[in-house]
Design an enzyme around this catalytic site. Sequence first.
Site, short mmCIF file in Angstrom:
data_model
loop_
_atom_site.label_atom_id
_atom_site.label_comp_id
_atom_site.label_asym_id
_atom_site.label_seq_id
_atom_site.Cartn_x
_atom_site.Cartn_y
_atom_site.Cartn_z
N PRO A 82 20.54 -4.80 39.00
CA PRO A 82 20.53 -3.91 37.82
C PRO A 82 19.64 -4.05 38.32
CG PRO A 82 22.75 -4.99 38.12
CD PRO A 82 21.68 -5.53 38.88
N ALA A 85 16.66 -5.53 34.17
CA ALA A 85 18.17 -5.85 33.51
C ALA A 85 17.82 -7.71 33.22
CB ALA A 85 19.36 -5.79 34.07
N GLY A 88 16.35 -10.54 37.61
CA GLY A 88 15.53 -11.32 38.64
C GLY A 88 15.18 -10.28 39.97
N SER A 89 15.79 -8.84 39.30
CA SER A 89 15.51 -7.79 40.45
C SER A 89 13.87 -7.89 41.02
CB SER A 89 16.31 -6.82 39.38
OG SER A 89 15.45 -5.88 39.24
N SER A 90 13.47 -7.61 40.52
CA SER A 90 12.30 -7.59 40.79
C SER A 90 11.68 -8.50 41.82
CB SER A 90 10.96 -7.47 39.67
OG SER A 90 9.72 -7.61 40.10
N ALA A 91 11.94 -10.43 41.11
CA ALA A 91 11.46 -11.13 42.32
C ALA A 91 12.02 -11.24 43.64
CB ALA A 91 12.13 -12.24 41.28
N ALA A 92 13.73 -10.25 43.45
CA ALA A 92 14.14 -10.22 44.72
C ALA A 92 13.49 -9.56 45.02
CB ALA A 92 16.18 -10.05 44.38
N ASP A 133 10.70 -16.96 38.81
CA ASP A 133 11.84 -15.94 39.46
C ASP A 133 11.35 -16.17 41.00
OD1 ASP A 133 11.85 -15.58 36.63
OD2 ASP A 133 11.77 -13.47 36.57
C1 MEV Z 1 11.59 -13.37 33.00
O1 MEV Z 1 12.53 -13.30 34.17
C2 MEV Z 1 11.15 -15.14 32.89
C3 MEV Z 1 9.20 -15.25 31.79
O2 MEV Z 1 9.77 -16.65 31.91
C4 MEV Z 1 8.26 -14.92 32.62
C5 MEV Z 1 7.79 -15.86 34.09
O3 MEV Z 1 8.52 -17.20 33.83
O4 MEV Z 1 6.93 -14.95 34.52
C6 MEV Z 1 9.71 -14.27 30.49
#
Ligand code: MEV
Length: 315
Positions: A82, A85, A88-92, A133
């Site tokens: 999703p 949410a 981690g969708s954007s990192a993936a 992430d």
């Molecule tokens: C976001 O998933 C995690 C944060 O710590 C941002 C980051 O580490 O870049 C909020």
Amino acid sequence: MASASAPGKVILFGEHAVVYGEPAIATALDLRTRVTARLAPGGATTVNGQPLTPAWHVHVVEALRVLGETRPVAFSTESGIPSAAGMGSSAALSVATCGALLALGGPAEPEAAARAAYDVEWSAQGGRGSPTDTSTSSHGRTLLVDAAPHAGLRVAWEIARGERRWRLHELDWGLPHLSVVVGNTGVRARTADQVAKVARFVGRTGFAKDVLREIGDVAREALPALRKGDAVRVGELMERNHRLLAILGVSTPELDRLVNAVRPFSFGAKLTGSGGGGSMIALTDRPNEAAQAIRRAGGAPYVVKPDAPGVEASA
Ligand code: MEV
């Protein structure tokens, strides 16, 4: 043609504080994003059949720039994570896109995908954030992200940016008999906005720095508990981490409602990721009851497997 898939993640401890050099613990989930990249000689670069548009396809635009790919590429993307949410969708998406582009030119090593994807996220998030992430998605399994060295833990790789440095330590997931249940509030929140909000708080008051340091202490205390498989202690520390994140201003009434609802069915619960909406997680041996409690409180539950494999690419 090449394709790559990469997992989502949840942060168990230390989100936000990790941006400021404190430790965090994150684990990869069994929900994945897949990207296929096909060279399109004489054509134009497209994403799912649509012309590449910077406003919509910022991760793809940045991945092409970071990896210096100037040939036209037809991308197709498919995601089981999703979006917006906290999972981690954007990192993936960044990792899978970089993985597929790297695989067009040879073997795509997880470390190379992690480094490129962090550059992508850095630009997409307006020049802020840690590699937590993207490295968790690339490496997979469970990682301790910390500037400090930890005796007895293997360092997968190290990433530096400006004065900050993060070592990505491999950590055994000590709780194989337990489930993680994610509860999505359905409130979309952008990581960049929440990270910027915390940065403003840190700029205004020394109190915010104390809270971040205390979040770091919680993550440090969680380390032996997780390695020993002490679910009760891990759960207590998750609760403490949630309260500190609430003080930092990144929880919401919806997140607090889901955390409270799931408490009777879990060892502990907390928001995960950048907050402001997004998701919470609960550590539990009663996943069905925890999921029902989340649904009754208005959230969308996902029973997920932690410690999932990282990026997988092939050409
Ligand atoms: C976001 O998933 C995690 C944060 O710590 C941002 C980051 O580490 O870049 C909020």
